[in-house]
Design a protein around this motif. Structure first.
Motif, PDB file in Angstrom:
ATOM      1  N   CYS A 255      19.091 -28.161 -27.292  1.00 17.29           N
ATOM      2  CA  CYS A 255      18.696 -28.238 -25.881  1.00 17.29           C
ATOM      3  C   CYS A 255      18.749 -29.676 -25.376  1.00 17.29           C
TER       4      CYS A 255
ATOM      5  N   CYS B 249      18.953 -30.862 -21.431  1.00 13.34           N
ATOM      6  CA  CYS B 249      17.748 -30.249 -20.876  1.00 13.34           C
ATOM      7  C   CYS B 249      16.653 -31.302 -20.700  1.00 13.34           C
TER       8      CYS B 249
ATOM      9  N   GLU C 274       7.114 -26.481 -21.849  1.00 16.83           N
ATOM     10  CA  GLU C 274       7.468 -25.114 -22.239  1.00 16.83           C
ATOM     11  C   GLU C 274       6.909 -24.785 -23.615  1.00 16.83           C
TER      12      GLU C 274
ATOM     13  N   ASN D 258      10.842 -22.882 -18.623  1.00 20.04           N
ATOM     14  CA  ASN D 258      10.966 -21.438 -18.400  1.00 20.04           C
ATOM     15  C   ASN D 258       9.626 -20.812 -18.064  1.00 20.04           C
TER      16      ASN D 258
ATOM     17  N   GLY E 131       9.239 -18.797 -22.428  1.00 17.31           N
ATOM     18  CA  GLY E 131      10.260 -18.880 -23.469  1.00 17.31           C
ATOM     19  C   GLY E 131       9.691 -19.445 -24.757  1.00 17.31           C
TER      20      GLY E 131
ATOM     21  N   HIS F 287      12.910 -19.801 -27.326  1.00 18.57           N
ATOM     22  CA  HIS F 287      13.710 -19.189 -26.264  1.00 18.57           C
ATOM     23  C   HIS F 287      13.880 -20.101 -25.054  1.00 18.57           C
TER      24      HIS F 287
ATOM     25  N   ALA G 280      15.767 -22.129 -22.349  1.00 21.14           N
ATOM     26  CA  ALA G 280      17.086 -21.996 -21.730  1.00 21.14           C
ATOM     27  C   ALA G 280      17.124 -22.815 -20.454  1.00 21.14           C
ATOM     28  N   ASP G 281      18.313 -23.251 -20.079  1.00 18.50           N
ATOM     29  CA  ASP G 281      18.526 -23.949 -18.810  1.00 18.50           C
ATOM     30  C   ASP G 281      19.961 -23.685 -18.388  1.00 18.50           C
TER      31      ASP G 281
ATOM     32  N   GLY H 177      20.376 -20.513 -23.905  1.00 22.76           N
ATOM     33  CA  GLY H 177      19.163 -20.112 -24.592  1.00 22.76           C
ATOM     34  C   GLY H 177      19.178 -20.283 -26.087  1.00 22.76           C
TER      35      GLY H 177
ATOM     36  N   ASN I 191      17.538 -18.607 -29.580  1.00 25.08           N
ATOM     37  CA  ASN I 191      17.454 -17.181 -29.890  1.00 25.08           C
ATOM     38  C   ASN I 191      16.686 -16.964 -31.181  1.00 25.08           C
TER      39      ASN I 191
END
Length: 337
Positions: free
Chosen positions: A86, A91, A99, A108, A112, A116, A118-119, A126, A128
């Motif tokens: 990330c 990010c 987060e 998120n 998240g 998790h 994501a951006d 994301g 996972n």
């Protein structure tokens, strides 16, 4: 470590060919990942961080070496060990920290968490929590890249453990069949959770397995940013120009356990200390700069101080940020078209 990696480590360093700005940015990204993760290792003991946390310390050269070539129009899919990916993709660090601490001001909205993040605006589709599940998603993103015809690519990060997953096999096969611009980055950090790669991988050669699907593999030293960067350039030259999928394979190591709290009884005595002292990617980066003179060590020292200040302010902000409210429970759960 392979014989090839040892040999490369012993070779005299040559100028990288990168600009000072690019070199400093790469070092800053790696240092940011390292200090982000090292601080989470400390903060996790306070009980303030909800859920499981899987740290990326030790593997920074891979994430940054791969992502420094990418733009916001390129996509990446990460793993449960995703903080480094990330940050490398751009990010926002304070928003990531919020987060992970579960704040409603997080990247998120606190929903998240560590596994998790994501951006989409940055092309980060994301992390996972399901091992290997990101690969078919990344193939879907690569199909979109091909249809748009803008020269963008999709990249996925895969560990040695995930290389055994059927979803990864299917993703590699489909990427070849459809000839999509997809780069598979395989990070062999030695362990699938608590199982050694030498035991858990039946064919004993991940590279041959990838090549068996018809995907060209560019091998690199997972402890060396410049090695990863050069391998990624070759992979992208192929995948961006209609050559279909490509892959990067490297061996590296994670400094912490599979998850925070892992007793790590499966590791050899002093294993991590030896790698930290001899093969650490940040130390190797600094040694190369000392040899080539491309960037003064004092400049890197200044970057260190700036990164530490960023992490400190990010943690302070995350601790002070508001927690989710009951009315937030059902917001941002489903996408409305």
């Amino acid at each position: 470590m392979s014989t090839k990696t040892k040999k490369d480590t012993q070779m005299a360093a040559a100028p990288s060919g990168l600009s000072q700005q690019a070199i400093i940015r790469a070092y800053r990204q790696m240092k940011t990942i390292r200090e982000f993760e090292e601080r989470l290792h400390i903060e996790n003991t306070t009980g303030a961080i909800p859920g499981f946390t899987h740290l990326y310390s030790g593997q920074e050269a891979v994430a940054v070496g791969a992502c420094e070539h990418l733009t916001d129009k390129d996509f990446i899919i990460s793993t449960h060990r995703g903080h480094g990916h990330c940050i490398a993709k751009g990010c926002d660090v304070p928003a990531m920290m919020k987060e992970i601490f579960g704040s409603r001001d997080g990247l998120n909205k606190g929903k998240g968490g560590s596994m998790h993040i994501a951006d989409v605006a940055k092309g980060m589709l994301g992390a996972n929590g399901i091992v290997g599940a990101g690969q078919p998603i990344a193939v879907g993103a690569a199909i979109a890249c091909k249809l748009r015809g803008e020269g963008s690519v999709a990249l996925s990060f895969t560990g040695d453990g995930a290389s055994n997953q059927g979803t990864v096999f299917e993703a590699m096969n489909m990427a070849v069949v459809l000839q999509v611009p997809k780069v598979f980055v395989f990070e062999n950090n030695g362990y699938s959770e608590h199982t050694g790669a030498s035991y858990g991988i039946g064919c004993d050669d991940i590279v041959k397995r990838i090549e068996g699907f018809g995907i060209p593999v560019f091998q690199a030293d997972g402890f060396d940013f410049f090695s990863i960067y050069e391998a990624m350039a070759k992979a992208l030259e192929l995948s961006r120009n209609g050559g279909g999928p490509s892959a990067i394979y490297c061996e590296t190591i994670r400094y912490f356990g599979h998850f925070e709290g892992d007793p790590q009884n499966y590791r050899a005595k002093d294993e991590v200390r030896r790698y930290r002292d001899e093969e650490d990617c940040l130390l190797k980066f600094r040694r190369r700069m000392e040899q080539t003179g491309e960037v003064a060590l004092e400049v890197l020292d200044a970057v260190d101080a700036e990164v530490l200040a960023l992490i400190e302010s990010s943690v302070t902000g995350a601790k002070q940020a508001p927690r989710p409210l009951s009315e937030d429970l059902l917001t941002n759960v489903y996408n409305s078209y």
